[in-house]
Enzyme design. Structure first.
Site, PDB file in Angstrom:
ATOM      1  CB  SER A  14       1.849  -3.189  -3.389  1.00 46.43           C
ATOM      2  OG  SER A  14       1.168  -4.140  -2.603  1.00 46.43           O
ATOM      3  NE  ARG A  15       0.599  -8.316  -3.493  1.00 47.21           N
ATOM      4  CZ  ARG A  15      -0.302  -9.129  -2.937  1.00 47.21           C
ATOM      5  NH1 ARG A  15      -1.023  -9.915  -3.709  1.00 47.21           N
ATOM      6  NH2 ARG A  15      -0.497  -9.152  -1.636  1.00 47.21           N
ATOM      7  CG  ASN A  89      -7.907  -1.970  -2.384  1.00 45.67           C
ATOM      8  OD1 ASN A  89      -8.782  -2.542  -3.025  1.00 45.67           O
ATOM      9  ND2 ASN A  89      -6.642  -2.405  -2.357  1.00 45.67           N
ATOM     10  CE1 TYR A 154     -12.771 -10.343   1.703  1.00 45.60           C
ATOM     11  CE2 TYR A 154     -14.740 -11.017   0.508  1.00 45.60           C
ATOM     12  CZ  TYR A 154     -13.558 -10.295   0.559  1.00 45.60           C
ATOM     13  OH  TYR A 154     -13.184  -9.521  -0.505  1.00 45.60           O
TER      14      TYR A 154
HETATM   15  P1  NAP Z   1      -4.609  -8.625  -3.625  1.00 44.24           P
HETATM   16  O1  NAP Z   1      -4.322  -8.679  -5.075  1.00 44.24           O
HETATM   17  O2  NAP Z   1      -4.310  -9.800  -2.751  1.00 44.24           O
HETATM   18  O3  NAP Z   1      -3.850  -7.334  -3.039  1.00 44.24           O
HETATM   19  C1  NAP Z   1      -4.001  -7.020  -1.692  1.00 44.24           C
HETATM   20  C2  NAP Z   1      -3.327  -5.709  -1.402  1.00 44.24           C
HETATM   21  O4  NAP Z   1      -3.627  -5.356  -0.036  1.00 44.24           O
HETATM   22  C3  NAP Z   1      -1.829  -5.761  -1.517  1.00 44.24           C
HETATM   23  O5  NAP Z   1      -1.390  -4.504  -1.964  1.00 44.24           O
HETATM   24  C4  NAP Z   1      -1.366  -5.988  -0.083  1.00 44.24           C
HETATM   25  O6  NAP Z   1      -0.057  -5.490   0.205  1.00 44.24           O
HETATM   26  C5  NAP Z   1      -2.393  -5.166   0.658  1.00 44.24           C
HETATM   27  N1  NAP Z   1      -2.604  -5.543   2.050  1.00 44.24           N
HETATM   28  C6  NAP Z   1      -3.034  -6.726   2.533  1.00 44.24           C
HETATM   29  N2  NAP Z   1      -3.100  -6.668   3.878  1.00 44.24           N
HETATM   30  C7  NAP Z   1      -2.703  -5.431   4.235  1.00 44.24           C
HETATM   31  C8  NAP Z   1      -2.530  -4.775   5.464  1.00 44.24           C
HETATM   32  N3  NAP Z   1      -2.795  -5.387   6.620  1.00 44.24           N
HETATM   33  N4  NAP Z   1      -2.066  -3.493   5.474  1.00 44.24           N
HETATM   34  C9  NAP Z   1      -1.796  -2.858   4.319  1.00 44.24           C
HETATM   35  N5  NAP Z   1      -1.936  -3.431   3.108  1.00 44.24           N
HETATM   36  C10 NAP Z   1      -2.380  -4.710   3.077  1.00 44.24           C
HETATM   37  O7  NAP Z   1      -6.172  -8.303  -3.333  1.00 44.24           O
HETATM   38  P2  NAP Z   1      -7.303  -7.723  -4.286  1.00 44.24           P
HETATM   39  O8  NAP Z   1      -8.018  -8.853  -4.895  1.00 44.24           O
HETATM   40  O9  NAP Z   1      -6.769  -6.625  -5.136  1.00 44.24           O
HETATM   41  O10 NAP Z   1      -8.289  -7.119  -3.176  1.00 44.24           O
HETATM   42  C11 NAP Z   1      -8.318  -5.737  -2.874  1.00 44.24           C
HETATM   43  C12 NAP Z   1      -9.594  -5.449  -2.091  1.00 44.24           C
HETATM   44  O11 NAP Z   1     -10.711  -5.814  -2.882  1.00 44.24           O
HETATM   45  C13 NAP Z   1      -9.721  -6.244  -0.799  1.00 44.24           C
HETATM   46  O12 NAP Z   1     -10.313  -5.454   0.194  1.00 44.24           O
HETATM   47  C14 NAP Z   1     -10.639  -7.389  -1.176  1.00 44.24           C
HETATM   48  O13 NAP Z   1     -11.340  -7.882  -0.066  1.00 44.24           O
HETATM   49  C15 NAP Z   1     -11.562  -6.668  -2.154  1.00 44.24           C
HETATM   50  N6  NAP Z   1     -12.259  -7.553  -3.077  1.00 44.24           N
HETATM   51  C16 NAP Z   1     -11.565  -8.338  -3.964  1.00 44.24           C
HETATM   52  C17 NAP Z   1     -12.284  -9.158  -4.828  1.00 44.24           C
HETATM   53  C18 NAP Z   1     -11.620 -10.037  -5.853  1.00 44.24           C
HETATM   54  O14 NAP Z   1     -12.331 -10.830  -6.491  1.00 44.24           O
HETATM   55  N7  NAP Z   1     -10.313  -9.950  -6.039  1.00 44.24           N
HETATM   56  C19 NAP Z   1     -13.682  -9.182  -4.767  1.00 44.24           C
HETATM   57  C20 NAP Z   1     -14.337  -8.382  -3.854  1.00 44.24           C
HETATM   58  C21 NAP Z   1     -13.613  -7.558  -3.022  1.00 44.24           C
HETATM   59  P3  NAP Z   1       1.295  -6.397  -0.057  1.00 44.24           P
HETATM   60  O15 NAP Z   1       1.453  -6.479  -1.551  1.00 44.24           O
HETATM   61  O16 NAP Z   1       2.390  -5.620   0.563  1.00 44.24           O
HETATM   62  O17 NAP Z   1       1.019  -7.722   0.560  1.00 44.24           O
END
Ligand code: NAP
Length: 243
Positions: A14-15, A89, A154
């Site tokens: 979703s995001r 993801n 993490y």
């Molecule tokens: P984000 O913007 O916070 O978005 C998180 C997404 O995951 C949202 O769609 C949220 O849904 C969903 N979500 C969270 N918990 C969930 C659950 N229990 N069941 C189903 N959906 C769930 O995060 P992001 O930065 O895009 O991160 C996405 C992935 O990339 C994660 O695995 C994160 O660890 C990894 N990552 C991110 C970064 C970074 O710098 N951003 C770096 C390395 C890895 P809702 O909208 O409904 O809450």
């Protein structure tokens, strides 16, 4: 109406990175099964953007840490379609120094990254095996490759996901199901909002944060015919940051 196409299931779409992956795979011609946890408004915006690309989108609201909810949401659809791309993801961080990290902080982070991977992949991978075709991409992290202070939970979760990626790639290779990971560095999403950029950006050789689309294009590649001989690989997407 578009013809029905191969389906891609993306968790946490979703995001942020997941939403960008959903749009990239829709652009590649996949119909999208869009999982999210709670943010209906954000999910419906992504659905509208996918439909504007001429693809179908099925929103699937469930918590990936809940195996019963995952099965209840997915099972009714798995009879008609098998997602031939699965992107695990969904994830979040709960940062703290290890000495004061709570059991809840530890459990929640492992549960979403590792439990989420298990709860969803176990429903889809056997069907991909039967079809002799499939791509699974797990969204890990630089923290899982290099470790990061303040993120023992993490880093452990994402390192575990990398191990699971490599092991599953060895199990499923003979059935032409390819399993890879991407390991993003610092990406501009809600998860990284509020970080002290003045301290972090000088450490990144490219001098900037990455964009969700820059991770999505790597996932798109790993789900494409161009990546047909790549499995068990971790593709780092981090602007050169390896500390
Ligand atoms: P984000 O913007 O916070 O978005 C998180 C997404 O995951 C949202 O769609 C949220 O849904 C969903 N979500 C969270 N918990 C969930 C659950 N229990 N069941 C189903 N959906 C769930 O995060 P992001 O930065 O895009 O991160 C996405 C992935 O990339 C994660 O695995 C994160 O660890 C990894 N990552 C991110 C970064 C970074 O710098 N951003 C770096 C390395 C890895 P809702 O909208 O409904 O809450």
């Amino acid at each position: 109406m578009p013809q029905s196409a191969d389906v891609a299931l993306i968790t946490g779409a979703s995001r942020g990175i997941g939403a960008a992956v959903a749009l990239a795979l829709a652009g590649d011609g996949f119909d999208i099964w869009l999982n999210y946890r709670s943010n209906d408004a954000a999910a419906f915006n992504v659905r509208a953007a996918i439909e504007a690309l001429g693809r179908k989108c099925l929103p699937l609201r469930f918590d990936v840490t809940d195996p019963v909810a995952a099965e209840a949401a997915l099972s009714p659809h798995l009879g008609g379609h098998v997602p031939l791309a699965l992107v695990n993801n969904a994830g979040f961080s709960r940062d703290n120094l290890f000495g004061i990290m709570s059991g809840t902080e530890w459990d929640e982070v492992l549960s979403v990254s590792l439990g989420g991977f298990f709860n969803v992949t176990r429903l889809v991978a056997p069907l991909m095996q039967r079809k002799r075709r499939g791509r699974i991409v797990n969204v890990a992290s630089l923290s899982g490759e290099a470790g990061n202070a303040g993120q023992v939970n993490y880093s452990a979760a994402k390192a575990g996901l990398i191990g699971a990626t490599k092991a599953l790639a060895k199990e499923l290779g003979k059935r032409n199901v390819l399993v890879n990971a991407v390991a993003p560095g610092l990406i501009e999403t809600d998860m990284t909002a509020g970080l002290p950029l003045e301290r972090i950006l000088p450490l990144i050789p490219l001098g900037r944060m990455g964009k969700p689309e820059e991770v999505a294009s790597c996932v798109s590649f790993l789900c494409s015919p161009a990546a047909s001989y790549i499995t068990g690989h971790v593709l780092s997407v981090n602007g050169g940051l390896y500390t």
